[in-house]
Design a protein around this motif. Structure first.
Motif, PDB file in Angstrom:
ATOM      1  N   VAL A  66      70.485 -35.975 -20.019  1.00  0.00           N
ATOM      2  CA  VAL A  66      69.167 -35.876 -20.661  1.00  0.00           C
ATOM      3  C   VAL A  66      69.339 -35.206 -22.016  1.00  0.00           C
ATOM      4  O   VAL A  66      69.889 -34.103 -22.101  1.00  0.00           O
ATOM      5  N   MET A  67      68.894 -35.873 -23.061  1.00  0.00           N
ATOM      6  CA  MET A  67      68.948 -35.322 -24.406  1.00  0.00           C
ATOM      7  C   MET A  67      67.533 -34.991 -24.855  1.00  0.00           C
ATOM      8  O   MET A  67      66.688 -35.883 -24.995  1.00  0.00           O
ATOM      9  N   ASP A  68      67.262 -33.712 -25.047  1.00  0.00           N
ATOM     10  CA  ASP A  68      65.935 -33.228 -25.424  1.00  0.00           C
ATOM     11  C   ASP A  68      65.868 -33.134 -26.940  1.00  0.00           C
ATOM     12  O   ASP A  68      66.462 -32.247 -27.541  1.00  0.00           O
ATOM     13  N   VAL A  69      65.143 -34.067 -27.572  1.00  0.00           N
ATOM     14  CA  VAL A  69      65.021 -34.044 -29.029  1.00  0.00           C
ATOM     15  C   VAL A  69      63.646 -33.553 -29.472  1.00  0.00           C
ATOM     16  O   VAL A  69      63.254 -33.760 -30.623  1.00  0.00           O
ATOM     17  N   SER A  87      69.867 -29.507 -25.309  1.00  0.00           N
ATOM     18  CA  SER A  87      68.602 -29.177 -25.937  1.00  0.00           C
ATOM     19  C   SER A  87      68.811 -28.049 -26.931  1.00  0.00           C
ATOM     20  O   SER A  87      69.682 -27.196 -26.746  1.00  0.00           O
ATOM     21  N   VAL A  88      67.977 -28.035 -27.976  1.00  0.00           N
ATOM     22  CA  VAL A  88      68.027 -26.918 -28.914  1.00  0.00           C
ATOM     23  C   VAL A  88      67.601 -25.625 -28.223  1.00  0.00           C
ATOM     24  O   VAL A  88      67.923 -24.526 -28.677  1.00  0.00           O
ATOM     25  N   GLY A  89      66.902 -25.757 -27.094  1.00  0.00           N
ATOM     26  CA  GLY A  89      66.483 -24.581 -26.346  1.00  0.00           C
ATOM     27  C   GLY A  89      67.643 -23.717 -25.885  1.00  0.00           C
ATOM     28  O   GLY A  89      67.494 -22.499 -25.719  1.00  0.00           O
ATOM     29  N   ILE A 130      69.933 -33.930 -34.331  1.00  0.00           N
ATOM     30  CA  ILE A 130      69.935 -35.094 -33.443  1.00  0.00           C
ATOM     31  C   ILE A 130      71.236 -35.862 -33.586  1.00  0.00           C
ATOM     32  O   ILE A 130      71.829 -36.304 -32.591  1.00  0.00           O
ATOM     33  N   ALA A 131      71.712 -36.014 -34.819  1.00  0.00           N
ATOM     34  CA  ALA A 131      72.999 -36.685 -35.037  1.00  0.00           C
ATOM     35  C   ALA A 131      74.117 -35.926 -34.340  1.00  0.00           C
ATOM     36  O   ALA A 131      75.019 -36.532 -33.740  1.00  0.00           O
ATOM     37  N   GLN A 132      74.072 -34.600 -34.387  1.00  0.00           N
ATOM     38  CA  GLN A 132      75.101 -33.805 -33.718  1.00  0.00           C
ATOM     39  C   GLN A 132      75.031 -33.954 -32.205  1.00  0.00           C
ATOM     40  O   GLN A 132      76.052 -33.999 -31.526  1.00  0.00           O
ATOM     41  N   PHE A 133      73.819 -34.022 -31.654  1.00  0.00           N
ATOM     42  CA  PHE A 133      73.675 -34.228 -30.216  1.00  0.00           C
ATOM     43  C   PHE A 133      74.318 -35.545 -29.779  1.00  0.00           C
ATOM     44  O   PHE A 133      74.835 -35.665 -28.663  1.00  0.00           O
ATOM     45  N   LEU A 134      74.278 -36.539 -30.666  1.00  0.00           N
ATOM     46  CA  LEU A 134      74.817 -37.850 -30.314  1.00  0.00           C
ATOM     47  C   LEU A 134      76.312 -37.975 -30.577  1.00  0.00           C
ATOM     48  O   LEU A 134      77.026 -38.624 -29.820  1.00  0.00           O
ATOM     49  N   THR A 178      55.141 -40.251 -33.620  1.00  0.00           N
ATOM     50  CA  THR A 178      56.114 -41.234 -34.127  1.00  0.00           C
ATOM     51  C   THR A 178      56.634 -40.716 -35.461  1.00  0.00           C
ATOM     52  O   THR A 178      56.312 -41.272 -36.511  1.00  0.00           O
ATOM     53  N   SER A 179      57.441 -39.673 -35.417  1.00  0.00           N
ATOM     54  CA  SER A 179      57.855 -39.028 -36.658  1.00  0.00           C
ATOM     55  C   SER A 179      59.369 -38.959 -36.793  1.00  0.00           C
ATOM     56  O   SER A 179      60.086 -39.842 -36.326  1.00  0.00           O
ATOM     57  N   ASP A 180      59.863 -37.903 -37.422  1.00  0.00           N
ATOM     58  CA  ASP A 180      61.279 -37.799 -37.770  1.00  0.00           C
ATOM     59  C   ASP A 180      62.210 -38.009 -36.581  1.00  0.00           C
ATOM     60  O   ASP A 180      63.192 -38.751 -36.670  1.00  0.00           O
ATOM     61  N   GLU A 181      61.906 -37.325 -35.473  1.00  0.00           N
ATOM     62  CA  GLU A 181      62.811 -37.391 -34.327  1.00  0.00           C
ATOM     63  C   GLU A 181      62.940 -38.814 -33.791  1.00  0.00           C
ATOM     64  O   GLU A 181      64.035 -39.276 -33.464  1.00  0.00           O
ATOM     65  N   HIS A 182      61.836 -39.515 -33.709  1.00  0.00           N
ATOM     66  CA  HIS A 182      61.853 -40.881 -33.192  1.00  0.00           C
ATOM     67  C   HIS A 182      62.617 -41.821 -34.120  1.00  0.00           C
ATOM     68  O   HIS A 182      63.439 -42.625 -33.670  1.00  0.00           O
TER      69      HIS A 182
END
Length: 331
Positions: free
Chosen positions: A111-114, A152-154, A175-179, A198-202
């Protein structure tokens, strides 16, 4: 698994940005350094990098894309969990979906929490006190169980009370680093829990996973019109960026008394609810999950609702939806 790649150091989300090409004072609606509008958009006015971005020198492809493509080559299915409106239970649904997949010990799930500004996955999984560790093969996900890991950044915040106040470029970089930097290993399913809207993260997730492929998106809503309005925008987003819609989930469809099992409508579907929306938009209604107060209790304590309350009507609804998702994906 990429055994030879040296991982990027784990960042402090609250520290000043020093390693990214875009300064911390970049405009909120930055078009991105690879865009034809880089340095030329009205949003670029006052940005320290405006002259550099506006130069005619070729910018080239994002150097992260080949690394992401290589890392994602060992992930069989990539599913986005979306909602237009906050508070509809999207993260809780993501966690239940992950737990259901991981109930099969042979199924590897991540699970990737963005949701960078509101990460809730660590709490729902009961691993909020854990931290991310780096190894020679990348950042290690935090594991809920042997075949279920999360990122997660958490996990990177000094405390649960600290706010992440980032503009778009910094969110996109994480997000790029998570991937590319997370050692996900060989996964059967990677579930991406996104923030509302529907913003930056998406846009970043879709851009970064475009080459390696997204298997589809599951949209989560509640029955009332104010939530359905936002889901219509989410449907439009998916169609514009070419993401397949697996189906729609109606959450909190009614309150089920844990004792007498009687169901009452809390969020009344004044315009027909998710069923009418699915028919209007030509998408599948995967199912409706009744509101059981023990779902919130399980999330607060980091427990799997499906395992704790197998006789709940909500558990039956969850499992039916999950089986349908598997059928649609051909699994």
């Amino acid at each position: 698994m990429i055994a030879t790649q040296t991982p990027t150091p784990i960042p402090d989300p609250l520290a000043a940005q020093s390693a990214m090409s875009v300064p911390s004072n970049a405009p909120e609606h930055c078009p991105g350094t690879e865009s034809d509008l880089a340095g030329k958009s009205a949003a670029c006015d006052g940005c320290a990098n405006q002259d550099v971005c506006a130069s005619d020198e070729p910018k080239g492809p994002d150097p992260a894309l080949p690394l992401i493509r290589q890392r994602m080559s060992t992930v069989k299915r990539k599913i986005l969990i979306l909602s237009g409106k906050g508070g509809v239970g999207k993260s809780t649904f993501t966690a239940q979906l992950a737990w259901a997949f991981a109930a099969d010990e042979e199924t590897q799930t991540g699970v990737m929490d963005v949701d960078i500004c509101g990460p809730s996955i660590p709490t729902i999984f009961g691993i909020a006190a854990e931290q991310v560790h780096a190894s020679a093969s990348g950042w290690s996900p935090v594991y809920v169980q042997d075949n279920l890991g999360a990122m997660s950044v958490g996990f990177m915040l000094p405390s649960a009370r600290d706010a992440v106040m980032w503009r778009g470029p910094k969110k996109n970089g994480l997000i790029a680093q998570f991937l590319k930097d997370v050692d996900w290993g060989a996964l059967d399913y990677l579930l991406v829990d996104t923030p509302p809207g529907t913003s930056d993260e998406h846009l970043s997730v879709v851009q970064y996973l475009k080459e390696s492929g997204i298997d589809g998106a599951v949209l989560v809503t509640t029955p009332q019109e104010v939530a359905l309005q936002d889901v219509r925008r989410e449907i439009s987003f998916c169609r514009k960026v070419g993401v397949r819609i697996i189906g729609l989930v109606e959450n909190m469809a009614g309150f089920v008394c844990p004792n007498c099992k009687t169901e009452s409508k809390i969020f009344r579907p004044t315009t027909g609810g998710a069923k009418a929306l699915a028919e209007q938009e030509g998408i599948e209604l995967l199912g409706s999950v009744p509101l059981d107060p023990r779902i919130g209790k399980s999330a607060d304590h980091g427990l799997s609702f499906l395992e704790e309350y197998p006789d709940s009507p909500a558990t039956t609804a969850y499992l039916d939806i999950i089986d349908r998702i598997r059928d649609i994906l051909g699994d």
